[in-house]
Design an enzyme around this catalytic site. Structure first.
Site: not given
Ligand code: BES
Ligand code: ZN
Ligand code: ZN
Length: 456
Positions: A225, A230, A237, A248, A307, A309, A311
């Protein structure tokens, strides 16, 4: 690499003048005891301590305390004498020295923002350790590369800049490389990647780097990834959660870095790395919650939260890897905050459709002192990613098994291949210095991959 490590075989006499002598190296210490004390004796600094020879973590952290002590005392040069100790894995000692000496300070104007690390460490060993040093240098240079890529500010480390650097890494280390620009991503119908990239003025990139040794029996794909920033996109966010989101692209960084070490290590496995690179930003052209993406596989994903993204870009990366005919595919991603809730910021989650592969990665992680813990992919949670209008949606139930539902979505893009997924959202980044791990990007996953590939 700011810190140069050299070895000298022969009688372990210790250094002269303002140098260290590691003269009390004993087995059996607990990992936490792998600390050394420096004391002035007879006009020179003598370094006393014990080291556990049991595992990579304690050997590396002992080496790190050498670097930290030398740094605190502002010594330029250090020599460490190691008495014969058959069980001590010198390779890990060298890796610990190199990684503890990692610094990222090209953006600081002040010449001495903190204690500088020593310029060089001479390790005197009773046995010839030049092979171990060469391997350690290849491995720790790869980790340092991953850390550098992650630590760069996000407006510097754009998808196109990452691809340029990948080009020079490939040229200098001897990898084959191919880069897809935005036009080719469109031609190749990479709908997941393009959906995420839609909000950004920075065009996306796919980088494929390959290591193809003669006579390889195994063919493996690594997929990373590479969200170079992000913001969350339109599902924006909070400022606090955005501060570290240059991290990220740690998965893509780990893939490039691991590949970069393969020629020097001379491993006999064919490895193809796919790095899925884009920003995730809000704008008038950004994808919207409710949009449906057609991925390269033809499967459709309803994007209910922009967010989630990672996947989306990995879906296309996994499809490319499976199409290539790689029987074994492993992806690595800072995928979910839920994984950090489950396992904290020092342990990665590992999931997959093949128990032996998951176990092999967990073992490789243990050897590499990068702990990975298995999470299940239960069929019963498949219903959580059911969409009203598309083949699936990109989020599960709020507050429920977020790391797992993300894994279940990825699993839908790897049919026919053995696959595992590393969620490194926690350990990809360290908030403070911890021995051989330095604040910032950690390069987590690089050593797990190298250890796993070496065992194939
Ligand atoms: N890049 C983030 C995940 C992340 C969170 C990485 C904290 C490092 C530290 C990812 O893209 C994300 O934002 N995922 C969301 C998914 C949710 C919206 C289903 C999450 O984990 O909140
Ligand atoms: Zn991310
Ligand atoms: Zn994200």
């Amino acid at each position: 690499m700011p810190l140069a490590v050299s070895v000298q075989a022969g009688e372990a006499t210790g250094g002269e003048g303002g140098s260290f002598r590691l003269d009390a190296l004993a087995e059996g210490a607990a990992p936490g005891e792998a600390k050394f004390r420096a004391e002035a004796a007879g006009g020179r600094v003598v370094f006393r301590g014990t080291i556990s020879t049991r595992d990579a973590e304690s050997i590396r952290s002992a080496a790190a305390s050498v670097v930290d002590e030398a740094s605190r005392l502002e010594l330029e040069q250090v020599s460490v004498a190691i008495p014969p100790l058959a069980e001590l894995d010198l390779e890990q000692f060298f890796i610990g020295l190199h990684l503890a000496g990692y610094r990222f300070d090209q953006y600081r104007q002040a010449s001495k923002p903190e204690h500088p690390c020593p310029a060089s460490v001479l390790v005197e060993t009773a046995v010839d350790a030049s092979g171990a040093l060469a391997r350690a240098l290849a491995i720790s240079s790869a980790v340092a590369l991953a850390r550098d890529l992650v630590n760069e500010p996000p407006s510097v480390m754009t998808p196109s800049r990452f691809a340029e650097i990948a080009g020079s890494v490939a040229a200098s280390s001897g990898l084959q490389i191919r880069v897809w620009d935005e036009e080719e991503c469109r031609r190749e119908r990479l709908g997941g990647l393009l959906g995420v990239a839609a909000g950004s003025v920075q065009p996306p990139r796919v980088v494929k780097a390959s290591y193809v040794p003669g006579g390889a029996k195994e063919r493996v794909a690594l997929v990373g990834k590479g969200i170079t920033f992000d913001s969350g996109g339109l599902s924006l966010k909070q400022p606090g959660s955005m501060m570290t989101m240059k991290t990220d692209m740690s998965g893509a960084a780990a893939v490039l870095a691991a590949l970069s070490a393969l020629p020097a290590l001379g491993l006999g496995v064919e490895v193809h790395g796919y790095m899925m690179l884009t920003e995730n930003l809000p704008s008038g052209s950004a994808q919207k919650p409710g949009d449906v993406l057609i991925t390269r596989s033809g499967k459709t994903i309803e994007v209910l939260n922009t967010d989630a993204e990672g996947r989306l870009v990995l879906a296309d990366g996994l499809t490319l890897a499976v199409e290539e005919g790689c029987g074994t595919v492993v992806d690595i991603a800072t995928l979910t905050g839920a994984c950090v809730v489950a396992l904290g910021d020092e342990v990665a989650g590992v999931m997959g459709n093949d128990e032996a592969l998951v176990e092999a990665l967990r073992e490789a992680g243990t050897k590499a002192a990068e702990p990975c813990w298995p999470l299940p992919l239960p069929e019963r949670y498949e219903s959580d990613i059911k969409s009203e209008i598309a083949d699936m949606k990109n989020i599960g139930k709020a507050g429920s098994a977020g790391a797992i539902t993300a894994g279940l979505l990825l699993q839908r893009f790897v049919s026919g291949a053995r696959w595992a997924h590393l969620d490194v959202a926690g350990p990809a980044r360290a908030e403070s210095n911890r021995g051989w791990i330095r604040q910032g990007g950690t390069g987590f996953g690089v050593m797990t991959f190298l250890s796993w590939l070496a065992g194939l």
